[in-house]
Design an enzyme around this catalytic site. Structure first.
Site: not given
Ligand code: 0A1
Ligand code: ZN
Length: 876
Positions: A139, A279-282, A316
């Site tokens: 993402e 922070g983290a990724m789903e 997440e």
């Molecule tokens: N979707 C994740 C946030 C996120 C977006 C971009 C990233 O790229 C490095 C990583 C994480 C969330 O909302 O937790």
């Molecule tokens: Zn999110």
């Protein structure tokens, strides 16, 4: 940075270098078109190696509709080594970063092969190396750095993934879904194959290969299925994974109970990595986390860290439905998943902890991060209209204001209708890529309530300001509330429309202290309005926007003594907190303007708060914490950071000296063992350190001695970090002692060492710029690790007084950091820009210095589009 392309490819590749792609072009929401080609299935084959990873992709593509446009696959820093269509070498061309193939039929099987270098991937987008393991971040647009693909969230595919790697370096091979096969290969290699039955957009693809160990537990879902849970970390970190595991199970049960959402696969994996942009990724069933949001024990993590872990793990996990099962049609709809999921994680944290404290914390974050965004050059709607780099739109507006918008909809509908609406949303759009409009429509259809007026919250940027005045007619025993709303222009939106603003409002009797008109929900949907309250038998006090029911600024006309009285009597804990904060703010703003500011009302309110029997320690701690310097700045037409700092320090001094014994008692209050994570114990620890801060403001020597004692005695990181956080700002001999002790004990623990850097970058001292310049040269500093970079540069940018040092050295330092970081990791570099954004509001000397740094950045050769977008918009 060396060009990733040059290290990622064999020297012999024969494809001519593509002409430079047009960069820095804005993508507009109104240009959305459905995809020309769909990819119902994809097979990926990885020959894993840190330096040269081969990626073979087989795409089953299908023409979408009647058109004769070619197949366009996105790529970024990759070149095709092979392109075949239906098994034969194919003609193709490169159009900028895209691979273009003319196809004649309605369907085809397209195979491509590329080679990438995870070890050389410093952007941490795509497939990269971190601490000896390989992992992915896709993402928003990282998948195109792994293979050629229509990299947009409305192309959903079923994935089958084969990974082949060295069994010594990568004993664990993970991807989305279920492992369906594995085996040994020649030369000490092994392989695994994974299949994900749920079609997903490529931004949810994930892969992990590494020497990892798992904390494993099981969860039984509401329908009785068993899910294998695993949290994967380096072996040494296993003892610090239990809180994340407990949080995960709580979140799974909560989502069943509150939203009726059950987990849908047999496995759920979390992996902690130490180099991560966010922070983290789903990723579907394979969440990848910044290790800061996984690892915790009492010795290394604060109460805040524990709360953040629970929050992010839940966030997440909740994405499995709000994000994965129902995803976004395009990136302009980002808040569809993020605003909703933040609202869901906020509700979860409120339910498992202290709801009033959680609300106060969430509002503090909104005011600190989102309000300034909305009031500055980077302002954008919750559903933006255009972007140059989507990575710049993972903002407090999309996330936190987006959550406030959902909260308002939930408030207006009430819990049952809101639940009927979300049920319909999940059922109607399961397996689809949806829009914010689809979400509101589902809420409307599920509840039977017309929400059309609220849609403007998605499209109109800016924080509404409400003027409120309560007129009292004692003869008629009636009060009339006059309301007026106003929104300042934002970039691209010079003229604003009135917005529907739901205000939970009550009337409190001044003499009795009772709620004489019970709370009701007023929706102001015009530029102005008046609401009458009857049976008002005594002088009324206005308790408005209770629980922060709308994300707005209230400017209420107050009679003398009104806030003081509300601070003691309001039955809504949030409104009570607000009254104290507003009282402080009035005094702080007056002080910063050089007016005579009488601290007495604030001192009385804080004394009453400390002495209250009805407030718990956590609320006391929140209430007596002074508004930040940045918040004070928001109230001033021309910002002078020195005047603001002096005003705040003066009030802190006045409180510390007038209330010395109350503060000492609060500081000493006990009953919180370091291992007790109950809201009460956390509250006691919070109040202990907040009180100590005020004591130290009035009496450095006493403060330093007490802080050092707290530091030495601490059996938990909350007390230890709290004490050190006070000591770093003092000129006391204990300061360096404690810093050294902390470093000696924790320098091998990266997450704790980040705290050591951050505490010094946050210090309220005249020499903080010198300190950060020294820290940047420290042997433990590395700009390549996002957490370490943020510990200095991110923290320093938020240190109002130090960053805005009149000589401009703070500006120069941060600009230098942005430029240096941009060469490695543009996404993280761009996130350091916003502190410069409000330069126009500062006194002329500083405004000129800030602007000069922005101009220096934007003139730098080779700037990424990430930093370019943020800096050019800040200057515009
Ligand atoms: N979707 C994740 C946030 C996120 C977006 C971009 C990233 O790229 C490095 C990583 C994480 C969330 O909302 O937790
Ligand atoms: Zn999110």
């Amino acid at each position: 940075m060396a060009d990733v392309r040059s290290t990622a490819l064999p020297d012999t590749h024969s494809i001519p270098e593509a002409p430079p792609a047009p960069t820095h072009v804005a993508i507009r929401r109104e240009d959305y078109r459905p995809p020309d080609w769909l990819v119902p299935e994809i097979r990926l084959d990885f020959d894993l190696d840190p330096d040269r990873t081969r990626v073979r992709a087989t795409l089953m593509v299908e023409r979408n509709g009647d058109h004769d446009r070619p197949l366009r696959l996105d790529g970024d820093d990759i070149s095709p080594l092979k392109v075949q269509v239906d098994g034969a070498d194919a003609d193709y061309r490169l159009d900028g970063p895209q691979l273009v193939i003319e196809l004649s039929g309605r369907q085809a099987t397209v195979e491509t092969e590329v080679e990438i270098s995870p070890a050389a991937n410093t952007k941490l987008m795509g497939l990269y190396a971190s601490g000896g393991m390989l992992c992915t971040q896709c993402e928003a647009e990282g998948f195109r750095r792994i293979t050629f693909f229509p990299d947009r969230p409305d192309v959903l595919s079923r994935y089958r993934v084969r990974m082949d790697g060295d069994s010594g370096a990568f004993p664990i091979l993970l991807s989305n879904g279920n492992r369906v096969a594995k085996g040994e290969g020649p030369g000490g290699r092994h392989w695994a194959e994974w299949e994900d039955p749920y079609p997903k957009p490529c931004y949810l693809f994930a892969l992990v290969a590494g020497d990892l160990k798992a904390n494993r537990e099981r969860f039984t879902t509401m329908s009785g299925r068993t899910v294998d849970l695993a949290i994967w970390v380096r072996e040494a970190d296993l003892p610090r994974t239990q809180h994340a595991m407990d949080s995960l199970k709580l979140a799974m049960a909560w989502d069943e109970e509150v939203y009726g959402r059950e987990y849908d696969l047999d496995q759920f994996n979390i992996v902690a990595v130490s180099d991560f942009n966010m922070g983290a990724m789903e990723n579907k069933s394979l969440n990848i986390f910044n290790s800061a949001y996984v690892l915790a024990d009492q010795n290394t993590a604060t109460d805040g860290d524990f709360d953040n872990i629970a929050r992010v793990v839940a966030h997440e996990y909740f994405h499995n439905w709000s994000g994965d099962r129902v995803t976004c049609r395009d990136w302009f709809q980002l808040s569809l998943k993020e605003g909703f999921t933040v609202f869901r994680d906020q509700s979860f944290s409120a339910d498992v902890g202290s709801a009033p404290v959680k609300r106060i914390e969430d509002v503090r974050v909104l005011r600190a991060a989102q309000f300034p965004e909305d009031a500055g050059p980077l302002a954008h709607p919750v559903r933006p209209d255009s972007y140059i780099e989507i990575g710049n739109f993972y903002t407090a507006t999309v996330y936190n204001k987006g959550a406030e918008v959902i909260r308002m909809l939930a408030t207006v509908l009430g819990p049952d209708k809101f639940r009927a609406g979300t049920d319909l949303y999940f059922a109607r759009h399961d397996g689809e890529a949806a829009t914010c409009d689809d979400f509101v429509k589902a809420l409307e259809d599920g509840s039977g309530v017309d929400l059309t007026p609220f849609k403007i919250w998605y499209s109109q940027a800016g924080t509404p300001k409400i003027k409120a005045r309560l007129d009292y007619d004692s003869g008629a025993k009636a009060a009339t509330l006059h309301l007026e709303q106003h929104i300042d222009p934002t970039p691209g939106q010079p003229v604003k429309q009135p917005m529907p603003i739901p205000l939970k409002t009550a009337i409190v009797g001044e003499a009795s202290g009772h709620e004489i008109c019970p709370e009701r929900l007023i929706v102001l949907d015009k530029a102005s309005g008046a609401i009458r309250f009857d049976n008002v038998a005594e002088q009324p006090l206005l308790s408005i926007n209770r629980g922060f029911s709308a994300p707005i600024v209230v400017e209420a006309a107050r009679r003398p003594g009104e806030l003081e009285r509300l601070a003691q009597a309001d039955s809504d804990p949030f409104a009570r907190y607000e009254a104290i904060q507003e009282l402080m703010m009035l005094s702080l703003v007056a002080g910063a303007r050089g007016e005579q500011a009488d601290p007495a009302p604030v001192i009385e309110a804080v004394a009453a708060t400390l002495r209250s029997n009805s407030l718990d320690p956590a609320l006391k701690g929140e209430a007596i914490l002074l508004p930040s310097e940045a918040l004070i700045a928001d109230r001033l037409a021309v910002v002078d950071p020195d005047a603001i700092h002096a005003s705040r320090e003066a009030l802190r001094h006045a409180l510390g000296s007038s209330l010395a014994s109350d503060l000492l008692a609060a500081h000493r209050s006990d009953g919180a063992s370091g291992h007790d994570l109950s809201p009460k114990a956390k509250g006691i620890r919070r109040l202990r350190t907040v009180a100590l801060g005020l004591i130290a403001a009035a009496n450095e020597a006493e403060g330093a001695a007490l802080a050092k004692a707290q530091f030495d005695r601490a059996d938990n990181m909350t007390d230890r970090q709290g004490a050190l956080g006070i000591l770093v700002s003092l000129d006391a001999p204990q300061r360096q002692d404690a810093l050294n002790t902390f470093y000696d004990r924790f320098h091998n623990d990266p997450l704790v060492l980040d705290k050591w850097f951050a505490l010094q970058a946050a210090a309220q001292r005249a020499d903080t710029v010198d300190q950060v310049l020294r820290l940047e040269k420290h042997s433990d500093f590395t700009i390549a690790n996002p957490n370490r970079l943020r510990s200095i540069a991110g923290t320093f940018g938020a240190n109002h007084w130090a960053f805005h040092s009149a000589d401009g050295r703070g500006y120069r330092f941060l600009a230098d950091m942005i430029l240096a970081a941009d060469k490695l990791n543009p996404q993280v570099a761009a996130r350091l820009v916003p502190p410069f954004g409000r330069w126009r509001r500062f006194e002329p000397n500083r405004a000129a210095l800030m602007r000069a740094e922005l101009e220096r950045i934007v003139a730098s050769p080779g700037l990424s589009k990430d930093v370019f977008e943020q800096v050019s918009k800040s200057l515009a």
